[in-house]
Design an enzyme around this catalytic site. Structure first.
Site, PDB file in Angstrom:
ATOM      1  N   HIS A 189       0.796  -1.226   0.000  1.00 52.21           N
ATOM      2  CA  HIS A 189       0.000   0.000   0.000  1.00 52.21           C
ATOM      3  C   HIS A 189       0.828   1.275   0.000  1.00 52.21           C
ATOM      4  CE1 HIS A 189      -3.458  -2.542   0.395  1.00 52.21           C
ATOM      5  NE2 HIS A 189      -4.231  -1.487   0.269  1.00 52.21           N
ATOM      6  N   SER A 234      -7.514   1.193  -2.155  1.00 51.75           N
ATOM      7  CA  SER A 234      -6.790   0.468  -1.113  1.00 51.75           C
ATOM      8  C   SER A 234      -7.638  -0.698  -0.640  1.00 51.75           C
ATOM      9  CB  SER A 234      -6.481   1.384   0.067  1.00 51.75           C
ATOM     10  OG  SER A 234      -7.644   1.698   0.782  1.00 51.75           O
ATOM     11  N   ASP A 235      -7.003  -1.650   0.035  1.00 51.94           N
ATOM     12  CA  ASP A 235      -7.781  -2.694   0.681  1.00 51.94           C
ATOM     13  C   ASP A 235      -8.101  -2.223   2.095  1.00 51.94           C
ATOM     14  OD1 ASP A 235      -9.160  -4.998   1.153  1.00 51.94           O
ATOM     15  OD2 ASP A 235      -7.534  -6.370   0.681  1.00 51.94           O
ATOM     16  N   TRP A 236      -8.958  -2.970   2.712  1.00 53.19           N
ATOM     17  CA  TRP A 236      -9.577  -2.687   4.020  1.00 53.19           C
ATOM     18  C   TRP A 236      -8.555  -2.199   5.059  1.00 53.19           C
ATOM     19  CZ3 TRP A 236     -14.814  -3.576   5.054  1.00 53.19           C
ATOM     20  CH2 TRP A 236     -15.193  -3.639   6.401  1.00 53.19           C
ATOM     21  N   MET A 237      -8.561  -0.914   5.345  1.00 56.46           N
ATOM     22  CA  MET A 237      -7.724  -0.304   6.395  1.00 56.46           C
ATOM     23  C   MET A 237      -6.218  -0.502   6.157  1.00 56.46           C
ATOM     24  SD  MET A 237     -10.183   0.871   8.225  1.00 56.46           S
ATOM     25  CE  MET A 237      -9.373   1.525   9.654  1.00 56.46           C
TER      26      MET A 237
END
Ligand code: BGC
Length: 747
Positions: free
Chosen positions: A268, A290-293
């Site tokens: 990320h 982005s992916d989750w958090m």
């Protein structure tokens, strides 16, 4: 009329016009994704702080109220929602967005991984790993097209699919959402899925796809989701990158980086991945979500940013366009711009990409879906038929000592038992609970096939493999003595709504690949009855069922076969359907065999394992049928030169030598005999499903192209090295199943 509202104006003009009217906050708002309001409400009571940090399926925003999400939507500072699972909520939130100053529509994203199955009343197709066993790319495209239609009928516009990771580790609970271990198969299934979902990305029948997770999460260090990945750039470029590159070439609208760090850098915050490779090398012009958090995790997990704000900065500067998900993003990013840490131009780039997609999908003209007509599309007969057809084509017959197909009139009493015998778990990960009338369990499927004089004796083992009872196992063993046939339906548990009880699926990785709980004992004790015992597996990752493979007469691998899985399993058991699927992933014997993918390097088994076999339990490309096929006459005509010109026609005769009609998956592999850098012992390059009537034979042709022989040179430019290649064609990746011929690439 403002240009951006004019459907006749070119999209680029509409984007610039709208961008020119937006405040900084509204711009950043477009890059802001939040979980749905109902999702937030429902989880308010149950989520702990640890869940919030670790759970990648549920969220709330501590310190905020669900109503604030509605307020922000009206203010025009939310660009997208995920985890909105009803049409009513999607339309309601869209109405709020329409009240905002510029009335920019929301983009609804959802994990429609095998059908829009996370939402109620949608068609649930087989999971990707099983679907890939069909080697039927046209079917993947058709399913994706139907999924797009069902999504749009619910006002959903964007799916976080396809997962085009190359799965290298059976411990990893997400194998099931990939298309398996082979780069070529993953690439082809992924590309057709993108085409099916997106169409031309210019109508209300289309949805945006998302190639994920870029990259390396499918070869996790310890098998757990998001653990580090350390692999060479060569392996990335030869194995893990190509499916992503192929989906970019196919025009995929979005890309999602993976949770993990890759060679020391969180994906990320990797400028190399998101900008250098994706945009500059491959020419990607969609947007990165982005992916989750995971941007937060650059700070609070990976520790390569001292503050969350710095994680945001790093990620945006590395190429991130949209944030999944959280309440603090807009303020923090606006401050970074106001402080001059990030330029407004950089934000504009991301907003342009997001707005462009919204225009392409027709959201400005069609912000809502019609509840009146929604159910005419969802679960319509055509989609149901496709789900059944896909299940039939994805179930792999692993072993058959002549017991199958079953004669329905031969048996008087059939024992059916096991955790997956009467459970909707056949729908697999990424599926919500669906109405029972829309799901055919395996018990129901079997019961509908048996003859009038036959009794099906069902012994429940509950649904939970971790908490099986020895009394029930004993009861099944007793009933087995009365029965004249036993069917044990075992495997893993994947349903998301029992997140903490699962044994397979996202964030559900294991340090073993055997059957959980008392399942082995159940199989053994039922088989001890001396009656023929069939094992049917329902699972989203390979299971090393070595004992069953040595001791039972028949094993059927159903994977996550979807809503009609029970019917398809029964049709195969009773011979109404001749199985045709082949493994999209190698099945190891044990956890020690992990990384046993067929396309390993030549030295991998130079020294075999002591005390156990080095051969996997079942190899990639393997699968039985009720007929037999023979291969002969492999020939190669034509020439390929190292300058990249020419092509070779490879052909082989395939005959159905049995007494049943069937479909054979003919596979083409190559091996570079000598190369500057080491290359795999085999690389799949093409495959064809061929229908053959009993006794029929066909000559099957493949075109070998220069690109199929290429490999990266020292600077990672793809080149074709002159010299000999072995070309192999046959029914699986196993040496004994392949005919071989040599070709020579001239300078
Ligand atoms: C998963 C993604 C998914 C996202 C949204 C994440 O935890 O890794 O694949 O798209 O959640 O549900």
């Amino acid at each position: 009329m403002e240009t951006y509202k004019n459907p006749a104006a070119p999209i680029a003009d509409r984007v610039e016009d709208l961008l020119g009217r937006m405040t900084l906050e509204e711009k950043v708002g477009q890059t802001n994704q939040l979980v749905g309001v109902e999702h937030f409400r429902q989880n308010l009571a149950s989520l702990t702080a640890d869940d919030l940090f670790r759970n990648t399926a549920q969220a709330i925003y501590p310190g905020h109220k669900p109503e604030e999400l509605e307020k922000w939507t009206r203010q025009g500072i939310v660009g997208s929602f995920l985890h909105v699972i009803t049409l009513e909520e999607a339309n309601r939130l869209q109405h709020l967005a329409m009240e905002s100053r510029l009335a920019v529509p929301l983009l609804f994203g959802i994990d429609a991984i095998h059908g829009n199955a996370n939402c109620p009343d949608n068609t649930v197709y087989p999971g990707n790993l099983g679907l890939a066993c069909s080697f039927n790319t046209g079917l993947a495209r058709r399913i994706a097209r139907q999924t797009a239609a069902e999504m749009r009928a619910m006002n959903m516009h964007w799916t976080f699919n396809p997962n085009v990771e190359v799965a290298h580790d059976a411990r990893w609970g997400r194998c099931g959402e990939t298309y398996g271990e082979d780069r070529c198969l993953v690439e082809r299934m992924g590309v057709e899925t993108v085409h099916g979902l997106q169409g031309n990305l210019d109508s209300t029948a289309d949805v945006a796809a998302c190639a994920k997770h870029f990259v390396g999460g499918s070869r996790p260090d310890n098998g757990t989701n998001g653990s580090p990945c350390d692999v060479s750039e060569r392996t990335l470029r030869t194995t893990f990158f190509p499916p992503f590159k192929a989906t970019v070439d196919a025009g995929v609208a979005t890309v999602m980086p993976s949770h993990n760090e890759l060679n020391g850098i969180p994906c990320h915050s990797s400028r190399w991945l998101m900008t250098d490779v994706l945009r500059h090398e491959w020419g990607f012009n969609g947007f990165v979500v982005s992916d989750w958090m995971d941007i937060e995790h650059v700070h609070d997990l990976h520790g390569t940013a001292e503050t969350v704000e710095d994680a945001y900065r790093q990620s945006i500067m590395a190429g991130m366009d949209m944030h999944m998900h959280g309440p603090d993003w807009v303020d923090a990013v606006c401050s970074l711009v106001k402080e001059g840490v990030i330029s407004e131009q950089r934000i504009d780039e991301s907003v342009r990409r997001i707005l462009e997609l919204k225009f392409c999908l027709g959201l400005f003209e069609h912000p809502y879906a019609d509840p009146e007509t929604s159910m005419q599309v969802r679960l319509c007969d055509e989609h149901r038929r496709t789900a059944l057809e896909a299940a039939r084509q994805s179930i792999v017959l692993l072993k058959n000592d002549g017991l199958l197909p079953l004669d329905p009139n031969r048996y008087r009493k059939i024992l059916v038992t096991g955790i997956n015998a009467r459970d909707e778990n056949i729908m697999g990960d990424w599926s919500a609970s669906q109405r029972p009338e829309n799901v055919v369990t395996i018990l129901e499927g079997i019961s509908s096939f048996v003859g009038d004089g036959c009794e099906v004796l069902y012994v429940s083992q509950g649904w939970d493999p971790r908490n099986m009872s020895s009394e029930r196992v004993t009861h099944a063993a007793e009933v087995a003595r009365e029965a004249d046939l036993n069917i044990v339906v075992a495997g893993e548990y994947m349903m998301r709504w029992r997140w903490n009880d699962r044994t397979c699926g996202e964030d559900t990785d294991r340090s073993d690949v055997n059957l959980v709980g008392l399942q082995n004992e159940l199989i053994r004790r039922v088989a001890e009855s001396g009656k023929p015992t069939i094992l049917v597996l329902v699972n989203g990752r390979p299971l090393g069922v070595e004992w069953a493979a040595s001791n039972l007469p028949a094993i059927v691998e159903a994977w996550e076969p979807g809503m009609y899985g029970g019917q398809a399993v029964a049709e195969i058991l009773f011979g109404k359907v001749n199985p045709s699927a082949k493994l999209s992933i190698t099945i190891p014997r044990s956890v020690g065999q992990i990384h046993c993918h067929y396309d390993h390097k030549p030295s991998q088994y130079f020294h075999p394992y002591a005390c156990s076999s080095s051969e996997p339990l079942y190899p990639f490309g393997y699968g039985l049928s009720y007929t037999t096929y023979s291969y002969s006459g492999l020939a190669a005509e034509g020439e390929i030169c190292a300058d990249g010109t020419g092509s070779i026609d490879v052909s082989v005769d395939v005959a159905n030598t049995g007494s049943v009609d069937g479909e054979e998956i003919v596979q083409l592999y190559i091996r570079d005999v000598y190369s500057t850098f080491t290359r795999p012992v085999k690389e799949l390059k093409d495959f064809k499903r061929v229908a053959l009537k009993a006794g029929e034979s066909k000559r099957v042709h493949f075109t070998l192209t220069p690109e199929m022989l290429a490999m990266p040179d020292a600077d990672y430019h793809w080149v074709i090295e002159p010299g000999d290649f072995v070309v192999m064609a046959g029914s699986s990746s196993r040496d004994n199943d392949l005919l071989k011929i040599k070709i020579n690439v001239k300078k």
